[in-house]
Write a protein that holds these residues in place. Sequence first.
Motif, PDB file in Angstrom:
ATOM      1  N   ILE A 120      21.983 120.043 -33.268  1.00 12.32           N
ATOM      2  CA  ILE A 120      21.141 119.165 -34.095  1.00 12.32           C
ATOM      3  C   ILE A 120      21.938 118.673 -35.301  1.00 12.32           C
ATOM      4  O   ILE A 120      21.916 117.489 -35.640  1.00 12.32           O
ATOM      5  CB  ILE A 120      19.849 119.887 -34.512  1.00 12.32           C
ATOM      6  CG1 ILE A 120      18.995 120.194 -33.278  1.00 12.32           C
ATOM      7  CG2 ILE A 120      19.068 119.055 -35.526  1.00 12.32           C
ATOM      8  CD1 ILE A 120      17.866 121.177 -33.527  1.00 12.32           C
ATOM      9  N   TRP A 121      22.660 119.592 -35.961  1.00 10.09           N
ATOM     10  CA  TRP A 121      23.484 119.197 -37.107  1.00 10.09           C
ATOM     11  C   TRP A 121      24.505 118.127 -36.696  1.00 10.09           C
ATOM     12  O   TRP A 121      24.689 117.143 -37.391  1.00 10.09           O
ATOM     13  CB  TRP A 121      24.184 120.392 -37.736  1.00 10.09           C
ATOM     14  CG  TRP A 121      25.350 119.977 -38.588  1.00 10.09           C
ATOM     15  CD1 TRP A 121      26.661 120.244 -38.375  1.00 10.09           C
ATOM     16  CD2 TRP A 121      25.302 119.173 -39.779  1.00 10.09           C
ATOM     17  NE1 TRP A 121      27.440 119.654 -39.345  1.00 10.09           N
ATOM     18  CE2 TRP A 121      26.623 118.987 -40.218  1.00 10.09           C
ATOM     19  CE3 TRP A 121      24.275 118.573 -40.499  1.00 10.09           C
ATOM     20  CZ2 TRP A 121      26.943 118.247 -41.354  1.00 10.09           C
ATOM     21  CZ3 TRP A 121      24.591 117.832 -41.637  1.00 10.09           C
ATOM     22  CH2 TRP A 121      25.911 117.677 -42.053  1.00 10.09           C
ATOM     23  N   ASN A 122      25.172 118.320 -35.575  1.00 13.03           N
ATOM     24  CA  ASN A 122      26.182 117.350 -35.140  1.00 13.03           C
ATOM     25  C   ASN A 122      25.574 115.982 -34.874  1.00 13.03           C
ATOM     26  O   ASN A 122      26.198 114.952 -35.165  1.00 13.03           O
ATOM     27  CB  ASN A 122      26.939 117.863 -33.917  1.00 13.03           C
ATOM     28  CG  ASN A 122      27.985 118.882 -34.310  1.00 13.03           C
ATOM     29  OD1 ASN A 122      28.682 118.716 -35.294  1.00 13.03           O
ATOM     30  ND2 ASN A 122      28.081 119.952 -33.551  1.00 13.03           N
ATOM     31  N   PHE A 123      24.376 115.940 -34.342  1.00 11.03           N
ATOM     32  CA  PHE A 123      23.689 114.663 -34.133  1.00 11.03           C
ATOM     33  C   PHE A 123      23.431 113.991 -35.485  1.00 11.03           C
ATOM     34  O   PHE A 123      23.747 112.810 -35.670  1.00 11.03           O
ATOM     35  CB  PHE A 123      22.372 114.878 -33.374  1.00 11.03           C
ATOM     36  CG  PHE A 123      21.592 113.621 -33.185  1.00 11.03           C
ATOM     37  CD1 PHE A 123      21.956 112.701 -32.208  1.00 11.03           C
ATOM     38  CD2 PHE A 123      20.503 113.339 -33.997  1.00 11.03           C
ATOM     39  CE1 PHE A 123      21.252 111.522 -32.047  1.00 11.03           C
ATOM     40  CE2 PHE A 123      19.795 112.164 -33.851  1.00 11.03           C
ATOM     41  CZ  PHE A 123      20.171 111.251 -32.867  1.00 11.03           C
ATOM     42  N   VAL A 124      22.879 114.743 -36.435  1.00 11.59           N
ATOM     43  CA  VAL A 124      22.615 114.193 -37.774  1.00 11.59           C
ATOM     44  C   VAL A 124      23.921 113.799 -38.454  1.00 11.59           C
ATOM     45  O   VAL A 124      24.010 112.750 -39.100  1.00 11.59           O
ATOM     46  CB  VAL A 124      21.812 115.203 -38.628  1.00 11.59           C
ATOM     47  CG1 VAL A 124      21.722 114.761 -40.079  1.00 11.59           C
ATOM     48  CG2 VAL A 124      20.428 115.406 -38.030  1.00 11.59           C
ATOM     49  N   TYR A 125      24.947 114.621 -38.294  1.00 11.59           N
ATOM     50  CA  TYR A 125      26.255 114.325 -38.881  1.00 11.59           C
ATOM     51  C   TYR A 125      26.779 112.966 -38.402  1.00 11.59           C
ATOM     52  O   TYR A 125      27.198 112.132 -39.201  1.00 11.59           O
ATOM     53  CB  TYR A 125      27.243 115.450 -38.531  1.00 11.59           C
ATOM     54  CG  TYR A 125      28.664 115.148 -38.932  1.00 11.59           C
ATOM     55  CD1 TYR A 125      29.074 115.301 -40.244  1.00 11.59           C
ATOM     56  CD2 TYR A 125      29.600 114.703 -38.001  1.00 11.59           C
ATOM     57  CE1 TYR A 125      30.375 115.022 -40.631  1.00 11.59           C
ATOM     58  CE2 TYR A 125      30.904 114.422 -38.374  1.00 11.59           C
ATOM     59  CZ  TYR A 125      31.280 114.580 -39.687  1.00 11.59           C
ATOM     60  OH  TYR A 125      32.564 114.278 -40.061  1.00 11.59           O
ATOM     61  N   ILE A 126      26.726 112.746 -37.105  1.00 11.74           N
ATOM     62  CA  ILE A 126      27.238 111.487 -36.546  1.00 11.74           C
ATOM     63  C   ILE A 126      26.354 110.303 -36.934  1.00 11.74           C
ATOM     64  O   ILE A 126      26.852 109.243 -37.308  1.00 11.74           O
ATOM     65  CB  ILE A 126      27.389 111.593 -35.018  1.00 11.74           C
ATOM     66  CG1 ILE A 126      28.532 112.544 -34.671  1.00 11.74           C
ATOM     67  CG2 ILE A 126      27.625 110.216 -34.386  1.00 11.74           C
ATOM     68  CD1 ILE A 126      28.587 112.971 -33.222  1.00 11.74           C
TER      69      ILE A 126
END
Length: 181
Positions: A22-28
């Motif tokens: 989830i963090w990686n999705f928000v990060y991108i």
Amino acid sequence: MHNVDTYTGSSFSLKNKIARLIWNFVYIMAFKYSPRPFHEWRSLLLRIFGAKIGKGVHIYPKVKIWAPWNLEIHDQVGVANGVDLYSQGKILLEYRCVISQRSYICTGTHDFNLKGHPLYTKPITVSKFAWVAAEAFVGPGVTIGEGAVVGARGVIFKDVEPWTVVGGNPAKFIKTREFKD
């Protein structure tokens, strides 16, 4: 850690993996390509994911963060583009420290003397007024002392004394830092 044998499975739980996904999705989608001046926006995103972020923090958009919930960043800290905060364990960045471009702050390593090479983490602290210069590597368990400077491309595996300048691979004492107002 979830598993001590890295040959047979992951070191982290499913919950941890989902949180990082989830963090990686928000990060991108919302962090990495945000405009450079949007420091407050990026700080807000990190807080949503459990980071403790102070006031006046400048985290640039191309900073790579493994797990925001393992970050504590005090007031007026600067983290430049290209920095990798490999926060498998806790990272503490104290008041007015600076982490320069493409530095790698790494809290995780493996014990190669044990069967399965288990992952273990040790916290990293960069103390107030310290500066980690461009492309430096800071290894697990290290404390960079107050006002210390790690020279560009320095490789740090041991604590750095306050108000000293170190550099090289492995980093060695260069001189005492004289701080002038």
